[in-house]
Design a protein around this motif. Structure first.
Motif, mmCIF file in Angstrom:
data_model
loop_
_atom_site.group_PDB
_atom_site.id
_atom_site.type_symbol
_atom_site.label_atom_id
_atom_site.label_comp_id
_atom_site.label_asym_id
_atom_site.label_seq_id
_atom_site.Cartn_x
_atom_site.Cartn_y
_atom_site.Cartn_z
ATOM 1 N N ASP A 193 -0.152 -2.400 -4.859
ATOM 2 C CA ASP A 193 -1.465 -3.050 -4.998
ATOM 3 C C ASP A 193 -2.599 -2.062 -4.731
ATOM 4 O OD1 ASP A 193 -0.668 -5.994 -5.301
ATOM 5 O OD2 ASP A 193 0.407 -5.426 -3.484
ATOM 6 N N ALA A 194 -2.323 -1.047 -3.943
ATOM 7 C CA ALA A 194 -3.353 -0.071 -3.602
ATOM 8 C C ALA A 194 -2.691 1.245 -3.229
ATOM 9 C CB ALA A 194 -4.213 -0.583 -2.446
ATOM 10 N N VAL A 195 -3.452 2.334 -3.392
ATOM 11 C CA VAL A 195 -3.000 3.673 -3.000
ATOM 12 C C VAL A 195 -4.111 4.326 -2.203
ATOM 13 C CG1 VAL A 195 -2.335 5.970 -3.781
ATOM 14 C CG2 VAL A 195 -1.501 3.961 -5.014
ATOM 15 N N SER A 196 -3.756 4.890 -1.054
ATOM 16 C CA SER A 196 -4.692 5.719 -0.292
ATOM 17 C C SER A 196 -4.170 7.154 -0.288
ATOM 18 C CB SER A 196 -4.855 5.205 1.141
ATOM 19 O OG SER A 196 -3.602 5.109 1.800
ATOM 20 N N SER A 197 -5.071 8.083 -0.481
ATOM 21 C CA SER A 197 -4.749 9.513 -0.419
ATOM 22 C C SER A 197 -5.865 10.165 0.374
ATOM 23 C CB SER A 197 -4.648 10.103 -1.827
ATOM 24 O OG SER A 197 -4.378 11.491 -1.767
ATOM 25 N N LEU A 218 0.849 -1.194 0.000
ATOM 26 C CA LEU A 218 0.000 0.000 0.000
ATOM 27 C C LEU A 218 0.880 1.238 0.000
ATOM 28 C CD1 LEU A 218 -2.718 1.593 0.480
ATOM 29 C CD2 LEU A 218 -2.261 1.303 2.941
ATOM 30 N N LEU A 219 0.567 2.186 -0.865
ATOM 31 C CA LEU A 219 1.191 3.511 -0.844
ATOM 32 C C LEU A 219 0.203 4.476 -0.225
ATOM 33 C CD1 LEU A 219 3.411 5.566 -1.660
ATOM 34 C CD2 LEU A 219 2.231 5.793 -3.875
ATOM 35 N N ASP A 220 0.593 5.128 0.876
ATOM 36 C CA ASP A 220 -0.246 6.132 1.530
ATOM 37 C C ASP A 220 0.340 7.505 1.235
ATOM 38 O OD1 ASP A 220 -2.291 7.167 3.100
ATOM 39 O OD2 ASP A 220 -1.105 7.059 4.942
ATOM 40 N N VAL A 221 -0.303 8.235 0.352
ATOM 41 C CA VAL A 221 0.186 9.532 -0.112
ATOM 42 C C VAL A 221 -0.296 10.612 0.854
ATOM 43 C CG1 VAL A 221 0.166 11.176 -2.010
ATOM 44 C CG2 VAL A 221 0.118 8.732 -2.495
ATOM 45 N N GLY A 222 0.648 11.411 1.359
ATOM 46 C CA GLY A 222 0.293 12.385 2.381
ATOM 47 C C GLY A 222 -0.049 11.667 3.673
ATOM 48 N N CYS A 223 0.887 10.880 4.179
ATOM 49 C CA CYS A 223 0.605 9.932 5.266
ATOM 50 C C CYS A 223 0.471 10.586 6.624
ATOM 51 C CB CYS A 223 1.690 8.857 5.315
ATOM 52 S SG CYS A 223 3.335 9.491 5.781
ATOM 53 N N TYR A 235 -0.795 14.531 -10.708
ATOM 54 C CA TYR A 235 -1.159 13.728 -9.540
ATOM 55 C C TYR A 235 -1.874 12.451 -9.972
ATOM 56 C CZ TYR A 235 -4.118 12.674 -5.401
ATOM 57 O OH TYR A 235 -4.802 12.071 -4.369
ATOM 58 N N CYS A 236 -2.900 12.593 -10.796
ATOM 59 C CA CYS A 236 -3.678 11.427 -11.236
ATOM 60 C C CYS A 236 -2.813 10.469 -12.059
ATOM 61 C CB CYS A 236 -4.883 11.876 -12.054
ATOM 62 S SG CYS A 236 -6.103 12.820 -11.120
ATOM 63 N N ALA A 237 -2.009 11.029 -12.955
ATOM 64 C CA ALA A 237 -1.159 10.184 -13.799
ATOM 65 C C ALA A 237 -0.123 9.438 -12.969
ATOM 66 C CB ALA A 237 -0.481 11.034 -14.869
ATOM 67 N N ASP A 238 0.456 10.101 -11.970
ATOM 68 C CA ASP A 238 1.461 9.442 -11.128
ATOM 69 C C ASP A 238 0.851 8.316 -10.312
ATOM 70 O OD1 ASP A 238 3.569 10.895 -12.056
ATOM 71 O OD2 ASP A 238 3.782 12.173 -10.297
ATOM 72 N N LEU A 239 -0.322 8.537 -9.746
ATOM 73 C CA LEU A 239 -0.953 7.475 -8.966
ATOM 74 C C LEU A 239 -1.364 6.307 -9.855
ATOM 75 C CD1 LEU A 239 -3.088 9.398 -6.315
ATOM 76 C CD2 LEU A 239 -0.651 8.829 -6.337
ATOM 77 N N PHE A 240 -1.804 6.614 -11.072
ATOM 78 C CA PHE A 240 -2.128 5.550 -12.027
ATOM 79 C C PHE A 240 -0.869 4.735 -12.351
ATOM 80 C CE2 PHE A 240 -2.850 3.804 -16.273
ATOM 81 C CZ PHE A 240 -4.152 3.312 -16.178
ATOM 82 N N ARG A 241 0.233 5.431 -12.591
ATOM 83 C CA ARG A 241 1.503 4.768 -12.904
ATOM 84 C C ARG A 241 1.979 3.876 -11.765
ATOM 85 N NH1 ARG A 241 6.265 6.382 -11.012
ATOM 86 N NH2 ARG A 241 5.462 8.475 -10.462
ATOM 87 N N LEU A 242 1.732 4.282 -10.539
ATOM 88 C CA LEU A 242 2.247 3.557 -9.382
ATOM 89 C C LEU A 242 1.405 2.346 -8.998
ATOM 90 C CD1 LEU A 242 3.274 6.679 -7.290
ATOM 91 C CD2 LEU A 242 4.835 4.869 -8.078
ATOM 92 N N LEU A 243 0.246 2.191 -9.618
ATOM 93 C CA LEU A 243 -0.626 1.061 -9.312
ATOM 94 C C LEU A 243 -0.443 -0.079 -10.307
ATOM 95 C CD1 LEU A 243 -4.090 2.613 -8.362
ATOM 96 C CD2 LEU A 243 -2.807 0.943 -7.012
ATOM 97 N N ARG A 244 -0.550 -1.302 -9.814
ATOM 98 C CA ARG A 244 -0.579 -2.454 -10.716
ATOM 99 C C ARG A 244 -1.944 -2.497 -11.409
ATOM 100 N NH1 ARG A 244 -4.185 -5.984 -8.822
ATOM 101 N NH2 ARG A 244 -4.428 -6.298 -6.560
ATOM 102 N N PRO A 245 -2.067 -3.179 -12.543
ATOM 103 C CA PRO A 245 -3.383 -3.372 -13.155
ATOM 104 C C PRO A 245 -4.342 -4.013 -12.155
ATOM 105 C CG PRO A 245 -1.668 -3.978 -14.701
ATOM 106 C CD PRO A 245 -0.982 -3.727 -13.395
#
Length: 428
Positions: free
Chosen positions: A261-265, A197-202, A280-290
């Motif tokens: 596997d997942a991103v929380s913001s 899990l990536l927690d953006v702005g944790c 922001y949207c493009a980076d989070l999309f890039r960082l997620l697996r399909p």
């Protein structure tokens, strides 16, 4: 013979054509206005000089922060009354000549008073708006004021975002409501042991600790605040989660160790800014697996239906909050956020509005601040404590009156075939 307070209320009524909804107490002790209303105490003549030079939220905020102006009685009642007054005045043209004439009679002439020291004037010198350096300076202004101050306001959960209240909500249950919010996020993300899990702005690590402890995931949390990161790392170590949680001082645009596997913001996107939201949207999309999921929890600015000329800038905060609380913060409408997520390739699967929950959360924070007022002042300054008091109380009123909203948007990155692996019914 009319008193100073009489002259002020008469000036307001005669020049603007509406009744003042609060009682006025002037600097000389005179009073006028509705007897049962909250009292607007003009402690110094300088309060009106501030408003004369800046007749907007910033001028009012400067008078409040400096202590030149105060409210006696129910602050929430006063703010609701001012909100209704603003609606009445939205189409009123101020007779400038009459106001200036009255200002001379009240001896308000002179240069503008110096703004209080708490105003975020230094951030503008840190580079172009939403550059990495300026974003770091803006975050530091807001968050690096001492972790103990935030403990007083936020309580033991150290969570600076909207809690999730049950139907039996009781005052004092803030920590439980924050835990319920994190659990709701984890269920929406369908977290499983061993996932990343990536927690953006944790923030102070609250979501990271909850997800690692309760769902067995490995978490990377990123923040631009050094004080938050230090606090979060200590908390992670105390929980025995150091092998599963990594708290970094890092800009989300510099994260390069996906896929996750997942991103929380949660409560972070308000800092991104309109110019950077596609990034922001493009980076989070890039960082997620399909088939990976994103939970974006974000304040939204609601349309203004109160009248006026319709020229309001939809992304910008009011001038007081921009000047004292969130430098460069911007609020997007919900529809714009969803559109940009889809433009980046996400499929938006669910939206949950939590507007009433944030009003309740803010009232809890205000109660905490009031309870620990003397210590909060000692840790920061009288002006800083007053900034937070007004900002949080006014924000609660903005959520209560539907001027602001807050939404959890669940989105997924489809795989190459377009599949999202989402359940047929909501299972969270």
């Amino acid at each position: 013979m009319s008193t100073t307070a009489d002259r002020l209320t008469t000036l307001f009524t005669d020049t603007l054509g509406v009744e003042l909804p609060v009682r006025i107490r002037a600097w000389d002790g005179s009073e006028a206005g509705p007897p049962d209303a909250p009292v607007l105490a003009l402690r110094k003549r300088r309060a009106l000089r501030r408003l004369l030079w800046r007749p907007d939220e910033l001028g009012l905020g400067r008078a409040w922060v400096s202590g030149d102006l105060d409210v006696e009685g129910d602050l929430y009642d006063a703010l609701h009354r001012f909100d209704r007054l603003a609606a009445q005045l939205s189409d009123v043209k101020v007779p400038v000549r009459e106001v200036l004439k009255a200002a001379v009679g009240l001896r308000l002439a002179g240069p503008p008073p110096r703004p209080p020291a708490e105003e975020a004037r230094a951030v503008a010198g840190a580079g172009s708006r939403h550059s990495k350096a300026r974003d770091a300076a803006a975050i530091s202004h807001h968050y690096d004021v001492g972790n103990r101050f935030y403990e007083l306001v936020l309580g033991p959960s150290m969570t600076y975002s909207c809690a999730y209240w049950g139907a039996d909500r009781r005052p004092g249950d803030l920590a439980a409501a924050q835990a319920a919010k994190f659990d709701l996020v984890c269920r929406k993300l369908d977290l499983k042991p061993g996932q990343r899990l990536l927690d953006v702005g944790c923030g102070w690590g609250s979501m990271a600790v909850h997800a690692a402890r309760e769902y067995g995931v490995s978490v990377t949390g990123v923040t631009l605040s050094k004080e938050q990161a230090a606090y979060g790392r200590k908390r992670v170590a105390e929980e025995g989660l150091a092998e599963r949680v990594d708290i970094r001082v890092q800009d989300y645009r510099d994260v390069a160790d996906g896929p996750y596997d997942a991103v929380s913001s949660i409560g972070m996107a308000e800092h991104v800014g309109a110019s950077q939201y596609r990034v922001y949207c493009a980076d989070l999309f890039r960082l997620l697996r399909p088939q990976g999921r994103l939970l974006n929890h974000q304040i939204a600015r609601r349309p203004d239906h109160r009248g006026g000329n319709g020229k309001r800038e939809p992304y910008h905060l009011n001038k007081f909050i921009a000047g004292y609380v969130f430098p460069d913060g911007e609020l997007a409408p919900l529809a714009g956020t969803a559109a940009l997520l889809e433009e980046a390739g996400f499929e938006v699967r669910d939206v949950q509005a939590l507007r009433e929950h944030y009003a309740l959360t803010l009232r809890e924070w205000v109660a905490n601040l009031r309870e620990h007022w003397d210590e909060a002042v000692r840790l920061t300054s009288p002006g800083r404590a007053r900034v937070w008091h007004l900002y949080m109380a006014a924000s609660a009123v903005s959520f209560e009156t539907n001027r602001l909203g807050v939404n959890q948007v669940l989105a997924v990155r489809p795989d190459a075939s377009g599949a999202s692996a989402m359940p047929l019914v909501r299972n969270y």
